[in-house]
Scaffold this motif. Structure first.
Motif, PDB file in Angstrom:
ATOM      1  N   MET A 166       0.838  -1.198   0.000  1.00 24.59           N
ATOM      2  CA  MET A 166       0.000   0.000   0.000  1.00 24.59           C
ATOM      3  C   MET A 166       0.884   1.264   0.000  1.00 24.59           C
ATOM      4  O   MET A 166       0.628   2.218  -0.732  1.00 24.59           O
ATOM      5  CB  MET A 166      -0.917   0.000   1.237  1.00 24.59           C
ATOM      6  CG  MET A 166      -1.783   1.246   1.374  1.00 24.59           C
ATOM      7  SD  MET A 166      -3.024   1.388   0.083  1.00 24.59           S
ATOM      8  CE  MET A 166      -4.267   0.292   0.716  1.00 24.59           C
ATOM      9  N   CYS A 204     -10.045  -9.399   4.669  1.00 26.21           N
ATOM     10  CA  CYS A 204      -9.084  -9.899   5.637  1.00 26.21           C
ATOM     11  C   CYS A 204      -9.807 -10.845   6.587  1.00 26.21           C
ATOM     12  O   CYS A 204     -10.703 -10.430   7.325  1.00 26.21           O
ATOM     13  CB  CYS A 204      -8.465  -8.740   6.418  1.00 26.21           C
ATOM     14  SG  CYS A 204      -7.195  -9.242   7.584  1.00 26.21           S
ATOM     15  N   SER A 233       2.651   1.556  -3.502  1.00 25.64           N
ATOM     16  CA  SER A 233       1.694   1.946  -4.537  1.00 25.64           C
ATOM     17  C   SER A 233       1.332   3.418  -4.412  1.00 25.64           C
ATOM     18  O   SER A 233       1.230   4.137  -5.410  1.00 25.64           O
ATOM     19  CB  SER A 233       0.442   1.075  -4.448  1.00 25.64           C
ATOM     20  OG  SER A 233      -0.502   1.474  -5.408  1.00 25.64           O
ATOM     21  N   THR A 234       1.141   3.858  -3.185  1.00 24.09           N
ATOM     22  CA  THR A 234       0.788   5.263  -2.956  1.00 24.09           C
ATOM     23  C   THR A 234       1.944   6.187  -3.352  1.00 24.09           C
ATOM     24  O   THR A 234       1.750   7.221  -4.000  1.00 24.09           O
ATOM     25  CB  THR A 234       0.423   5.487  -1.479  1.00 24.09           C
ATOM     26  OG1 THR A 234      -0.623   4.590  -1.114  1.00 24.09           O
ATOM     27  CG2 THR A 234      -0.047   6.912  -1.248  1.00 24.09           C
ATOM     28  N   TYR A 281     -18.640  -6.407  -1.258  1.00 25.22           N
ATOM     29  CA  TYR A 281     -17.832  -7.423  -0.564  1.00 25.22           C
ATOM     30  C   TYR A 281     -18.333  -7.715   0.850  1.00 25.22           C
ATOM     31  O   TYR A 281     -17.551  -8.093   1.726  1.00 25.22           O
ATOM     32  CB  TYR A 281     -16.351  -7.011  -0.535  1.00 25.22           C
ATOM     33  CG  TYR A 281     -15.682  -7.137  -1.885  1.00 25.22           C
ATOM     34  CD1 TYR A 281     -14.862  -8.214  -2.191  1.00 25.22           C
ATOM     35  CD2 TYR A 281     -15.896  -6.180  -2.876  1.00 25.22           C
ATOM     36  CE1 TYR A 281     -14.259  -8.342  -3.440  1.00 25.22           C
ATOM     37  CE2 TYR A 281     -15.307  -6.285  -4.132  1.00 25.22           C
ATOM     38  CZ  TYR A 281     -14.492  -7.374  -4.403  1.00 25.22           C
ATOM     39  OH  TYR A 281     -13.912  -7.493  -5.639  1.00 25.22           O
ATOM     40  N   LYS A 290      -2.004   6.033  -5.864  1.00 26.86           N
ATOM     41  CA  LYS A 290      -3.305   5.368  -5.699  1.00 26.86           C
ATOM     42  C   LYS A 290      -3.105   4.073  -4.918  1.00 26.86           C
ATOM     43  O   LYS A 290      -1.989   3.535  -4.855  1.00 26.86           O
ATOM     44  CB  LYS A 290      -3.949   5.082  -7.052  1.00 26.86           C
ATOM     45  CG  LYS A 290      -3.162   4.142  -7.940  1.00 26.86           C
ATOM     46  CD  LYS A 290      -3.881   3.928  -9.266  1.00 26.86           C
ATOM     47  CE  LYS A 290      -3.110   2.949 -10.160  1.00 26.86           C
ATOM     48  NZ  LYS A 290      -3.792   2.735 -11.453  1.00 26.86           N
ATOM     49  N   PRO A 291      -4.188   3.548  -4.310  1.00 21.88           N
ATOM     50  CA  PRO A 291      -4.048   2.316  -3.524  1.00 21.88           C
ATOM     51  C   PRO A 291      -3.715   1.112  -4.405  1.00 21.88           C
ATOM     52  O   PRO A 291      -3.990   1.115  -5.610  1.00 21.88           O
ATOM     53  CB  PRO A 291      -5.418   2.155  -2.852  1.00 21.88           C
ATOM     54  CG  PRO A 291      -6.348   2.949  -3.699  1.00 21.88           C
ATOM     55  CD  PRO A 291      -5.560   4.093  -4.250  1.00 21.88           C
ATOM     56  N   ALA A 292      -3.138   0.087  -3.801  1.00 20.62           N
ATOM     57  CA  ALA A 292      -2.725  -1.107  -4.547  1.00 20.62           C
ATOM     58  C   ALA A 292      -3.927  -1.977  -4.923  1.00 20.62           C
ATOM     59  O   ALA A 292      -3.818  -2.816  -5.812  1.00 20.62           O
ATOM     60  CB  ALA A 292      -1.731  -1.911  -3.718  1.00 20.62           C
ATOM     61  N   PHE A 293      -5.045  -1.815  -4.243  1.00 23.45           N
ATOM     62  CA  PHE A 293      -6.239  -2.625  -4.532  1.00 23.45           C
ATOM     63  C   PHE A 293      -7.480  -1.818  -4.163  1.00 23.45           C
ATOM     64  O   PHE A 293      -7.413  -0.883  -3.358  1.00 23.45           O
ATOM     65  CB  PHE A 293      -6.211  -3.940  -3.745  1.00 23.45           C
ATOM     66  CG  PHE A 293      -5.652  -3.807  -2.365  1.00 23.45           C
ATOM     67  CD1 PHE A 293      -6.402  -3.234  -1.349  1.00 23.45           C
ATOM     68  CD2 PHE A 293      -4.370  -4.228  -2.069  1.00 23.45           C
ATOM     69  CE1 PHE A 293      -5.895  -3.091  -0.073  1.00 23.45           C
ATOM     70  CE2 PHE A 293      -3.843  -4.083  -0.799  1.00 23.45           C
ATOM     71  CZ  PHE A 293      -4.603  -3.519   0.197  1.00 23.45           C
ATOM     72  N   ARG A 294      -8.611  -2.188  -4.770  1.00 25.67           N
ATOM     73  CA  ARG A 294      -9.863  -1.479  -4.503  1.00 25.67           C
ATOM     74  C   ARG A 294     -10.586  -2.063  -3.290  1.00 25.67           C
ATOM     75  O   ARG A 294     -11.263  -1.359  -2.557  1.00 25.67           O
ATOM     76  CB  ARG A 294     -10.771  -1.564  -5.732  1.00 25.67           C
ATOM     77  CG  ARG A 294     -10.247  -0.781  -6.923  1.00 25.67           C
ATOM     78  CD  ARG A 294     -11.160  -0.957  -8.120  1.00 25.67           C
ATOM     79  NE  ARG A 294     -10.648  -0.266  -9.296  1.00 25.67           N
ATOM     80  CZ  ARG A 294     -11.169  -0.387 -10.520  1.00 25.67           C
ATOM     81  NH1 ARG A 294     -12.209  -1.179 -10.710  1.00 25.67           N
ATOM     82  NH2 ARG A 294     -10.653   0.281 -11.531  1.00 25.67           N
ATOM     83  N   ASN A 295     -10.505  -3.382  -3.139  1.00 26.22           N
ATOM     84  CA  ASN A 295     -11.182  -4.035  -2.016  1.00 26.22           C
ATOM     85  C   ASN A 295     -10.230  -5.040  -1.371  1.00 26.22           C
ATOM     86  O   ASN A 295      -9.425  -5.671  -2.070  1.00 26.22           O
ATOM     87  CB  ASN A 295     -12.439  -4.767  -2.487  1.00 26.22           C
ATOM     88  CG  ASN A 295     -13.490  -3.816  -3.023  1.00 26.22           C
ATOM     89  OD1 ASN A 295     -14.186  -3.156  -2.256  1.00 26.22           O
ATOM     90  ND2 ASN A 295     -13.599  -3.725  -4.337  1.00 26.22           N
ATOM     91  N   LEU A 296     -10.367  -5.215  -0.077  1.00 21.93           N
ATOM     92  CA  LEU A 296      -9.518  -6.158   0.643  1.00 21.93           C
ATOM     93  C   LEU A 296     -10.386  -6.946   1.622  1.00 21.93           C
ATOM     94  O   LEU A 296     -11.139  -6.368   2.412  1.00 21.93           O
ATOM     95  CB  LEU A 296      -8.422  -5.417   1.420  1.00 21.93           C
ATOM     96  CG  LEU A 296      -7.595  -6.259   2.402  1.00 21.93           C
ATOM     97  CD1 LEU A 296      -6.757  -7.285   1.659  1.00 21.93           C
ATOM     98  CD2 LEU A 296      -6.714  -5.380   3.268  1.00 21.93           C
TER      99      LEU A 296
END
Length: 504
Positions: A1, A18, A4-5, A143, A10-16
């Motif tokens: 993260m 966990c 990527s920022t 999600y 921008k974030p490395a992924f749209r949804n996570l």
């Protein structure tokens, strides 16, 4: 993260997603050496992979919280999800086979795009199915996997305990072949859509059902996993009808509670139910197309409505301390005193306006609990009439006995014994048998009176006439029989026999 920022802004992924930890039932970490958890393959072999999958999806573990894994929890999924779902599917198959046996040919369901029905429960279950599609799409897009199973449970409960239960006569062909075909087509399309919606969650179970359902439609995909996820059809969502059926079930549940309180089984008919509510729209729902379902489900002869909320109840206002305590602080005591001193008319005006100002504080409907205390009509005992309420609706049941009600109740008891005997004998709904009854009482007139006055009801319900035992041929093949003592003060014997051969 961080990378990527820094590199791309921008974030490395749209949804996570966990996941949390799956712990043993005692809250400790699962340990092979301690053997404090059931072997996963053993659980899968016993209950199925889909049951384990739903159990986990419906748990805190998908919200990154710990889960204490319980084998009983997986069994609960089987009982609450898969059994009701399968029973609705089995009911469809049984009655589709019955249609074929009776000479209508193989069952071919009407396509959902062209299926039109004037029946309110058909419209309601179609709307509920589309609401299911909308909800699952919405939650999966966000999600939120853990919200799907509770909604599915509610949908399956509605399907089995409202649609199938209330429509048994239609689905069994007792209201005509055309109406039966519409009801079966509705049930078919609802089951097919629900299978497609739930395929990502229960891939094996839905595939099993689909492989049989697809036989009724030419050109179907070879596997449910080749099918597209259903698109939500907003034109079929009838919020008004869904609300009406919810209101109907509120009335039915309140009346059932009264019966349970007085230990009156549903097989015992009652003369009258009165529904009290200030809203004319609510009363119109109950007295409209849903009236017959209320009367039949509660086994009541007539339904009366009343919009005068003070005729059968007095109103009492109680402050909701759990809501108001933190908000009002030291003012809580004065406000609570004023709430409790509200008059009947004050409460009615508050319910209509939706808010009231007391001691300088504005309170809304969620801040005050309105309690309806039943006022029993003069001259009637608590064993003759009783009431139950929920919020702004009050339900009254007339509990007084009546000779005609007694005969109707006995007929229901007889039908119940016939159905249980069929089940005990391992008979399918499509199996045709002759049903004979013999009185075991010295005075046979009471049973004969019941059989005479309730002849049509018994015939419609069991699908054949109830014949006196003296008409049983000497060569009859008895499949099963049983004697019943002191059933509503009557004793009798019921016999199931193979249909007698008729010679010209």
């Amino acid at each position: 993260m961080v990378l990527s920022t820094a590199l791309f802004g921008k974030p490395a992924f749209r949804n996570l997603i966990c996941n949390g930890l799956v712990l043993a039932e005692d809250g400790k970490k699962m340990s092979k050496s301690e053997k404090n958890y059931p072997p996963p393959l053993e659980v899968i072999d016993e209950y199925g992979a889909d049951a384990v999958r739903l159990y986990l999806i419906n748990s805190p573990v998908v919200r990154a919280e710990p889960l204490r894994f319980r084998k009983e929890g997986v069994l609960g999924v089987v009982k609450n999800v898969f059994l009701p779902w399968y029973n609705a599917y089995r009911f469809l198959v049984q009655n589709a086979k019955r249609l074929e046996i009776e000479g209508s040919g193989p069952f071919v369901p009407t396509d959902l795009a062209t299926l039109r029905s004037s029946n309110v429960l058909d419209q309601w279950i179609h709307s509920a199915t589309q609401s299911l599609v909308c909800f699952v799409r919405q939650e999966m897009d966000a999600y939120r996997l853990y919200t799907v199973v509770p909604y599915l449970l509610k949908f399956l409960d509605n399907l089995t305990n409202i649609y199938v239960r209330f429509n048994r006569k239609r689905l069994k062909g007792r209201t005509g072949e055309d109406d039966c075909h519409i009801a079966l087509s509705t049930l078919y399309n609802v089951l097919l859509t629900s299978c497609k919606v739930m395929t990502p969650f229960t891939p094996f179970f839905t595939e099993t059902l689909y492989q049989n359902l697809r036989k009724a439609c030419e050109g179907s995909e070879e596997s449910i996993h080749y099918c597209s996820f259903p698109e939500a059809d907003g034109t079929r969502v009838e919020r008004r009808i869904e609300q009406s059926v919810t209101r109907m079930m509120t009335v039915i549940d309140l009346a059932r509670n009264i019966r349970e309180r007085h230990k009156l089984p549903l097989k015992s008919p009652l003369m009258e139910i009165t529904v009290v509510h200030p809203d004319a729209e609510f009363l119109d729902d109950i007295t409209g197309k849903l009236r017959e379902y209320v009367l039949e489900e509660l086994n009541v002869r007539s339904l009366v409505t009343c919009n005068d909320t003070l005729k059968y109840a007095s109103l009492k206002a109680e402050p909701d301390f759990s809501v108001l305590g933190k908000r009002l602080g030291k003012s809580m005591r004065l406000v609570a005193k004023e709430v409790k001193e509200m008059s009947q008319q004050d409460i009615l005006r508050f319910e209509e306006a939706g808010k009231v100002t007391l001691d300088g504080h504005t309170l809304e409907l969620t801040d005050i609990k309105i309690v309806r205390v039943f006022k029993r009509p003069d001259g009637l005992k608590d064993t003759e009439i009783d009431a139950n309420g929920d919020g702004d609706v009050l339900v009254l049941l007339d509990l007084r006995p009546d000779d005609s009600l007694y005969e109707s109740g006995v007929a229901r008891e007889i039908v119940n014994r016939v159905q249980k005997l069929r089940k005990k004998s391992g008979l399918e709904p499509t199996d045709v048998v002759e049903v004979y009854i013999e009185s075991l009482d010295k005075d046979e007139s009471a049973l004969q009176q019941v059989l005479s006055s309730q002849e049509q009801y018994i015939k419609d319900t069991i699908g054949s006439s109830l014949l006196p035992s003296r008409l049983m041929p000497s060569h009859a093949v008895i499949l099963s029989d049983d004697s019943f003592q002191n059933v509503s003060k009557l004793s009798f014997k019921i016999s199931l026999a193979r249909p007698a051969l008729k010679f010209n």
